[in-house]
Design a protein around this motif. Structure first.
Motif: not given
Length: 437
Positions: A250-252, A271-276, A278-281
């Protein structure tokens, strides 16, 4: 050989008999020349018989002494004294008897010494074990107590001779309640800040033909605290691992998103926001699972037909269903048991088993319901079987180790049991039992 060993004793009494027979005949012949035959016979008997008796008594005197000595040593053996031995200068049967008697005495001495050493070792172990031990006779009197029992229940004083009821009157209420419940169990004494946990075990057996009871009390506080510390360390390691696995990406990605925004490369930003997200969920689900495991409420039991409950499960995950019951009713917490069975069914599908081989069976036993979740996956090795139901144990790369542990908590909260075993031909069987009442 045996005849030769008997020869000295036989020769003595044979010679003595021949001498007296010859003497009696000679005396009778001489007296018959002086007296009538009947008077000569009576006088011969009167003269020879006392002399014969005297010599017979003298001949038997050593043997009589030996027999008295044998009787005395046997009486000593009966009283537990094996320190005696006998001496007999002659050979023959009596010499063999004395030698056998001495060998028996030596064997008994050695056995007695071995028993004394074993009793001393056992008493040392019993007295110095940290487990409090009380031996109670049929009259409810304490016949033996070790040092731990005296310290725990008698302030260091001897407990022998006291009744178990008198000891319990001075014991904590928690111990009396545990004794009244019967059987083995655990109980706690003291406040929450200064609590001591004990394990009670009771065993009945026959001693010298009479029923006795052995009461064992073991302190578990230190052991439980060590296990608690180890558990907390493992929890911290698991949580730290999961947090690092989610927060580092998330930080990266947040830094990368800021760079993309600064450079105006907005097409790569979703794409970056979607990955953030996904990791947050994932992190949110991870924390939610831990909270659910730690705060599992007591089940709210309600009567539910099995057919309706199984139907709800089949709407959420596919499986074959085999049953030997009608539209019977079971008392369960629907939400909790549904969660437990969904965990098991999803595990069965993720085991590599073909979907058509994932099966649930339901049978009515005399006092229980038996549910089995069957698959044809890879099964489990012995190490995994032994640890699979423990919290935080997982073989999955991203597993939390809480799925099976939570299922176990739910089943046991319903008064049931869960067991895992490999199936013949491959696959796993998860067996659940639930009370039928």
């Amino acid at each position: 050989m045996k005849r030769l060993r008997r020869l000295p004793l036989s020769l003595v009494f044979g010679t003595l008999a021949l001498v007296y027979v010859a003497l009696a005949v000679a005396l009778a012949l001489w007296l018959s020349t002086l007296l009538p035959a009947w008077q000569a016979g009576l006088l011969t008997v009167a003269l020879v018989l006392p002399l014969l008796l005297y010599h017979v008594r003298r001949a038997f005197a050593p043997m009589n002494s030996l027999f008295r000595a044998l009787a005395g040593t046997v009486a000593s053996y009966r009283d537990g004294d094996f320190s005696f031995s006998l001496a007999w200068p002659a050979r023959g049967e009596l010499g063999e008897l004395v030698e056998a008697h001495n060998r028996l005495s030596e064997a008994l001495r050695e056995q007695r010494l071995t028993l004394v050493q074993r009793e001393l070792l056992l008493d040392t172990m019993v007295q110095n074990t940290p487990v409090a031990m009380l031996l109670i006779d049929p009259g409810d009197h304490v016949v033996h107590s070790n040092l731990a029992a005296r310290k725990m229940l008698g302030d260091g004083r001897r407990l022998e001779g006291l009744t178990f009821a008198d000891i319990l009157e001075r014991a904590p209420d928690e111990l009396r309640e545990a004794i009244d419940r019967g059987g083995d169990g655990m109980f706690s004494v003291g406040s929450e800040d200064n609590e001591e946990v004990y394990h009670l075990a009771r065993r009945r057996f026959r001693l010298n033909g009479r029923h006795h009871e052995l009461v064992l009390l073991r302190t578990l506080t230190a052991e439980l605290r060590r296990q608690e510390v180890q558990t907390w360390k493992k929890v911290i390691r698991v949580i730290s691992h999961e947090l690092n696995n989610s927060l580092a990406p998330i930080a990266s990605l947040a830094h990368s998103g800021a760079e993309l925004l600064r450079r105006g490369q907005l097409d790569r930003l979703p794409t970056a926001l979607a990955t953030i997200e996904e990791r947050a969920r994932h992190l949110e689900g991870f924390i939610r699972d831990y909270a659910r495991f730690a705060k599992l409420p007591s089940p709210r039991l309600e009567p539910v037909p099995w057919s309706r409950f199984i139907g709800r499960l089949r709407e959420q995950v596919p499986f074959l269903y085999e049953h030997r019951v009608g539209d019977d009713v079971v008392r369960i917490d629907v939400a909790q048991l549904e969660q437990a069975l969904l965990n098991l069914l999803k595990n069965a599908h993720e085991s590599g088993s073909p979907a058509e081989d994932v099966t649930m069976t339901l049978r009515r036993m005399p006092d229980t319901w038996r549910l089995e979740i069957l698959d044809r996956g890879s099964g489990m090795n012995d190490a995994v079987l032994a640890n699979a139901l423990l919290p935080f144990y997982s073989t999955k790369r991203n597993g939390t180790g809480l799925g099976l542990a939570l299922t176990r908590e739910i089943i046991e909260a319903h008064g049931g049991r869960i067991a895992l075993l490999n199936r013949s031909g491959g696959g796993l069987c998860v067996s659940l039992t639930l009370p039928a009442a």
